[in-house]
Structures are given as C-alpha cells and as structure tokens.
Scaffold this active site. Structure first.
Site, short mmCIF file in Angstrom:
data_model
loop_
_atom_site.label_atom_id
_atom_site.label_comp_id
_atom_site.label_asym_id
_atom_site.label_seq_id
_atom_site.Cartn_x
_atom_site.Cartn_y
_atom_site.Cartn_z
N CYS A 140 0.84 -1.20 0.00
CA CYS A 140 0.00 0.00 0.00
C CYS A 140 0.87 1.25 0.00
CB CYS A 140 -0.94 0.00 1.21
SG CYS A 140 -2.02 1.43 1.29
N CYS A 143 -0.53 4.10 2.11
CA CYS A 143 -0.32 3.92 3.55
C CYS A 143 1.13 4.24 3.95
CB CYS A 143 -0.62 2.48 3.97
SG CYS A 143 -2.18 1.82 3.38
N ASP A 144 2.08 3.78 3.15
CA ASP A 144 3.47 3.75 3.59
C ASP A 144 4.44 4.62 2.78
OD1 ASP A 144 2.71 1.88 5.52
OD2 ASP A 144 3.01 0.21 4.13
#
Length: 315
Positions: A140, A143-144
């Site tokens: 992701c 997300c990261d």
C-alpha cells in the site's frame, strides 16, 4: 488472545476484526445489540503487519497497526462486544436466523450478519519477502509511501494499480523502478504515458524479483532475474511495493451473495446492504478502490447503523 464464551444465538454477528469489523462492533454494542465478533485467522486484519500508521485521525505521533487494533478491540469490548478467535468456514443465508459455522466444531445463529472479512493483498510468495513485510515491503503506497522520502523504491506489477502506486510514490522517493515480468503492460495507455513522462520512474521489464535483501531491520536491495536470458543481478533499494492485486475474502459467499467480477461483495448505493436482507458488508471486502483503514472504519459504522435500523423495522 482471549475468547469469550459462546451462546447459540446473537442479534448481530460480525465476521472480521479489522477496522471495519471492530468499528461495526463498537457501534452495534453502543446500540445494545450485543454483537459477536468472529476474529478470523488474522485478528486485526491487514494492519497487523503495518509497523507505522500516520494517516489515521487521532494519532498525532503515529501508531503501530497492532497497537491501533488493540485499542479498537478494547473499545468494542468495553461496550459489550463478544470476541471469539476462529475462522468462518460456512454460512447458510437462505433463511433467518442465519447460520454461521466457525472452524469445524462451532456454530452460531444471527438475526443480522455483518461481513467485514477484508481482502488479502497478493504477494510474490518469497520467504525473504515475508521476513521484511512492514520493514520495507508493503502492498500500500498510500499507507506507507511517506516513509520513503528521499529513498529509492521498487514497484512490482504491470496493471493500473502498479502505475498508480509508482506515480504516487514519486511524491516522496527520489527514484521509482517499476519491475514487470513481461515486456507489455496491462495498464491503460494513459497511465503508461504518465509514468513514462515522469523522470523519477524507470522500467525494468521481462524481470522478476528472486530475493528481497536486507540487513535484518529493513530492506536494502533486491536480487533480480531476467526471465529471457536468466541473468541475475543485485540492485539497491530501500523499499518494495507489491501491486499485483488483492483477493477479497469472499469464497464462502460465492453463490450466496451478489459478487462483482473480482469477487467483491456488491452493496446497494449509499448503503452497506447486500443482496440478502439482513446481511451487510463493510470494509475491503466490498471496497476495491480506497482500501484505507479510515474508509473501512467509516463503512463499519454504516453497517452497524444499517443493521440497527433493519432490526428496528423487523419489530
């Protein structure tokens, strides 16, 4: 993991214990519906492999995935939600109360079923990849990606998702290498054009990652193999984003709920209602677009409210 004692019948049974399932449990508990949460084989869902979450409101300094899910679980239990560790292996939805089979030996019945079983990211299947999940290996970018400012990363895949991830990561990384096992992409031409015009993105075609290399605490590189000539080489990088797809955890619902072509549960517009009255779906099991903890939690809230209203109407 503590397991609450089972009774046979519940007003609400929730399948899954990620952000969607546990948010549904919080709302259903506060509505005095006394839900049972069947936590699944990975209690806490995909966030249990996420080391740092910095985009969920309320955690100004960030929080680890396991820590956040512990907070969700404690909040749900505070209001009376019951938890049981186990995997749902079958459901009967042809009549109410719905029958839910847990593992091989347990069975419960529910007036309402909330499906929050999530989706599983597809990975390469390498032992070294598993070792560095959350330590540089991610599925992701949204997300990261922030954690890779000023660093070099690889993106694995050849579809639109891989190109979207690669383009997004150029906001942070100094170099993004998109590696694909073929010479042709499945991605739409407009996405290919955007990536090709981005000076930060390079392409490594007809190639696969054979090994993730690290120093024990984080990724430092990859061993790459050319599938045409078999040559292998080590390449430096700080992170690897796998973008080869997700698989919704809906196998037990095939032929029982309406699913789309990719297997995601279809819900009614502006609702979490499924094709079966009294069955609601939330989180990544019905969302193949956003796949964020905060959006999953939002639909978990919606599912609990929909369930409460459905039960009120039954009266």
């Amino acid at each position: 993991m503590s397991t609450d004692a089972l009774q046979q019948h519940y007003k609400v049974v929730i399948i899954g214990s990620g952000p969607a399932g546990l948010t549904a449990a919080i709302y259903a508990s506060r509505a005095n519906l006394q839900p049972l949460v069947i936590e699944g084989v990975q209690p806490g869902g995909q966030l249990m492999t996420t080391t740092d979450i910095e985009n969920f409101p309320g955690f100004a300094q960030g929080v680890s995935g396991p820590k956040m899910m512990d907070e969700f679980r404690a909040q749900a239990k505070r209001f009376g939600a019951k938890m049981i560790y186990g995997e749902v292996t079958g459901v009967a939805l042809s009549q109410t109360p719905f029958e839910v089979q847990i593992d091989a030996e347990k069975k419960v019945f529910a007036d309402v079923l909330i499906v929050a079983s999530g989706a599983s990211a597809q990975y390469l299947g390498l032992a070294s990849e598993e070792k560095y999940k959350g330590l540089g290996v991610s599925a992701c970018a949204t997300c990261d990606g922030f954690f890779f400012q000023g660093k070099e990363v690889f993106v694995v895949g050849g579809g639109d998702s891989a190109f979207e991830e690669a383009i997004f990561l150029t906001k942070f990384a100094t170099k993004v290498t998109l590696i694909h096992r073929r010479s042709q992409f499945r991605a739409s031409q407009i996405m290919v054009n955007r990536a090709e015009s981005n000076e930060k993105i390079t392409f490594l075609l007809d190639s696969v990652i054979e090994e993730v290399i690290g120093n024990g605490s984080h990724v430092t590189g990859v061993r790459v193999k050319n599938v045409i000539d078999g040559n292998e080489s080590n390449m430096k990088c700080d992170g690897i984003f796998i973008a080869i797809g997700h698989t919704p955890n809906t196998k037990i619902f095939e032929g029982k709920l309406n699913l789309d072509s990719k297997g995601y549960i279809i819900t009614n517009a502006k609702s979490t209602a499924t094709s079966i009255p009294g069955v609601f779906a939330c989180g990544d099991v019905q969302d193949n677009v956003y796949r964020q903890a905060v959006t999953a939690a939002g639909t978990g809230c919606m599912a609990a409210i929909d369930a409460e209203r459905y039960l009120e109407n039954l009266k």
